[in-house]
Design an enzyme around this catalytic site. Structure first.
Site, short mmCIF file in Angstrom:
data_model
loop_
_atom_site.label_atom_id
_atom_site.label_comp_id
_atom_site.label_asym_id
_atom_site.label_seq_id
_atom_site.Cartn_x
_atom_site.Cartn_y
_atom_site.Cartn_z
N LYS A 62 0.85 -1.19 0.00
CA LYS A 62 0.00 0.00 0.00
C LYS A 62 0.88 1.24 0.00
O LYS A 62 1.55 1.53 0.99
CB LYS A 62 -0.91 0.03 1.23
CG LYS A 62 -1.91 1.20 1.18
CD LYS A 62 -2.47 1.57 2.53
CE LYS A 62 -1.56 2.51 3.29
NZ LYS A 62 -1.41 3.84 2.65
N GLU A 82 10.58 1.34 10.43
CA GLU A 82 11.59 2.38 10.25
C GLU A 82 10.84 3.70 10.37
O GLU A 82 10.16 4.12 9.44
CB GLU A 82 12.29 2.21 8.90
CG GLU A 82 13.63 2.93 8.81
CD GLU A 82 13.51 4.29 8.16
OE1 GLU A 82 13.14 5.25 8.87
OE2 GLU A 82 13.79 4.40 6.96
N GLU A 120 11.06 16.86 14.64
CA GLU A 120 11.60 16.55 13.31
C GLU A 120 10.91 17.43 12.28
O GLU A 120 9.70 17.34 12.07
CB GLU A 120 11.36 15.08 12.98
CG GLU A 120 11.93 14.69 11.62
CD GLU A 120 11.61 13.25 11.22
OE1 GLU A 120 12.33 12.71 10.38
OE2 GLU A 120 10.64 12.68 11.76
#
Length: 470
Positions: A170, A243, A374
């Protein structure tokens, strides 16, 4: 560019049962395609097709699987220009970088194809022989992000197939077209059902991560989404490779030469307009060279040509989507309001498109949102330090730990410091370099499991100890 994009289930092109959604070009904010939208029922169909295909694919000889992956690499290579144009149009990066992404996808596929899965002999005595084998898991669910749509799909899919698994993937709803085309090409070389692709966002991702017949999910993306996937995966104790987000710190020692390292630091911080998981995102620089390095970085930033990735002169493309664009604007505005210095950039640079110039921010420290969060965009905070122990502590004082680096004219000293950084990969005089033969993964809230190399390949297998009494 390819003009028709379909879901692919059991080797057949199919329309989306849940309608369609617009794919937006971030350089123009125009809709470029109405992409088919999957239903949850189609996820079930894709998993059923992959489960059926697994019955034979898992027993396919290694040499046949290797040859299949090499033929897929040939197809990617033959369609490189088209795939690169799709990347530029839906993701925004400049054409030279999109072509590099396609080239990297080919190289990664070929390297993975040639890996051998070892059988380890643990004991071979008069009484018994014990071996450790590695068997494929079954159906793998792959959920990919929007920053490197082709490359990360390759990272997920190729080791899964090489190990003998089948896949339901996906892509991100922001950048689905490249993956739809990739899977179409792959189905020209693979048995029906070995690789399937569905589209959608939260509901479809949840259907994959919670599906009882999927044995592993590999996900690249944000930490909050990774946490949801982990919760959903608990039903059948799915294997996971996650990750997740990073906020990579780099420490520049006082003996480094600003002129020599400025280019490498700039490129590794602003790779893909800063939209790279392992890009350099917090730069700690010693007092002695702080001003010189900050100005050298600002010079690099000022020399970039920001524009549509399809234009040959462009070196720096847009941010991929409006939410990310808004976040970058907010973080820089907050830094400015806190008294930070914007050396270059700092404002959107176009009325249309998500264009934001490479921005260097100085006179900022930990506690500012731009340092603590971030940014995942074209902004680099440069933070002053005077004591190395303080710099290490500040670099590590972060909930995530994907990558980190140390820059110095003395690699030995830098290496000792780099090993003290709490991150999955520590570089010396480099950053953000990922290689097909070097395992890569995060620690802390950046996830777990590794990708690449033999260690990454074996993550797609189940160890089985074979104990033979003689």
């Amino acid at each position: 560019m390819h003009t028709e994009f379909s879901l692919m289930i059991n080797g057949e092109k199919v329309a989306g049962q849940a309608g369609s959604f617009s794919v937006i070009n971030p350089a123009t904010e125009d809709s470029i395609y109405q992409c088919p939208l999957s239903s949850v029922e189609q996820v079930d169909q894709a998993v059923a097709a992959a489960s059926e295909a697994f019955k034979s694919w898992q027993h396919t000889p290694d040499e046949v699987r290797k040859a299949s992956l090499h033929r897929i690499a040939d197809r990617i290579e033959a369609n490189a220009q088209e795939l690169a144009e799709i990347i530029v149009t839906e993701q925004g990066k400049p054409m030279f970088l999109a072509l590099a992404e396609v080239g990297g996808a080919v190289a990664w596929t070929r390297y993975t194809a040639d890996l051998d899965i070892p059988v380890e002999t643990i004991e071979d005595s008069e009484e018994k022989r014990i071996e450790q084998h590695h068997k494929p898991l079954g159906v793998i669910g792959s959920i990919t992000p929007w920053n490197w749509p082709l490359m990360i799909a390759i990272w997920h899919i190729m080791p899964a197939l090489r190990a003998g698994n089948t896949v339901v993937c996906k892509p991100s709803g922001f950048t689905p077209l490249n993956t739809l085309r990739l899977v179409e090409l792959m189905n020209e070389e693979l048995p029906a059902g070995v690789i399937n692709v569905v589209t959608g966002e939260g509901e479809i991702g949840q259907a994959i991560s919670g599906h009882p017949d999927i044995r592993k999910v590999v996900f690249t993306g944000s930490t909050p989404t990774g946490q949801k996937i982990m919760q959903n995966a608990s039903g059948n104790l799915k294997r996971l490779t996650l990750e997740l987000g990073g906020n990579d710190a780099a420490i520049v020692l006082p003996d480094a030469n600003p002129e020599q390292i400025a280019e490498a630091i700039f490129q590794t911080a602003f790779l893909n307009m800063g939209q790279t998981c392992a890009a350099l995102k917090r730069l700690y620089v010693h007092d002695d060279i702080y001003d010189a390095l900050s100005e050298a970085l600002a010079e690099k930033a000022r020399s970039q040509v920001v524009g549509n990735g399809m234009e040959e002169s462009t070196t720096f493309g847009p941010i991929q989507n409006q939410n990310q664009f808004n976040l970058v604007c907010d973080l820089v505005d907050d830094a400015r309001n806190q008294g930070a210095t914007i050396l270059t950039g700092g404002e959107p640079c176009s009325d249309k498109g998500y264009f934001y110039p490479p921005t260097i921010v100085t006179n900022i420290s930990d506690g500012a949102r731009l340092v603590d969060e971030e940014q995942f965009g074209p902004v680099l905070p440069v933070i002053r330090y005077s004591d190395i122990e303080d710099a290490i502590q500040r670099a590590n004082n972060c909930p995530v730990g994907l990558g980190g680096s140390v820059w110095s004219s003395d690699p030995n000293t830098a290496s000792k410091i780099a090993q003290r950084l709490e991150c999955g990969t520590a570089w010396v005089n480099n950053h953000a370099e990922v290689l097909p033969h070097a395992p890569f993964g995060g620690c802390k809230m950046s996830g777990f499991g590794v990708e690449f190399g033999l260690a990454g390949l074996l993550e797609y297998t189940q160890p089985q100890t074979l104990n033979i009494a003689k």
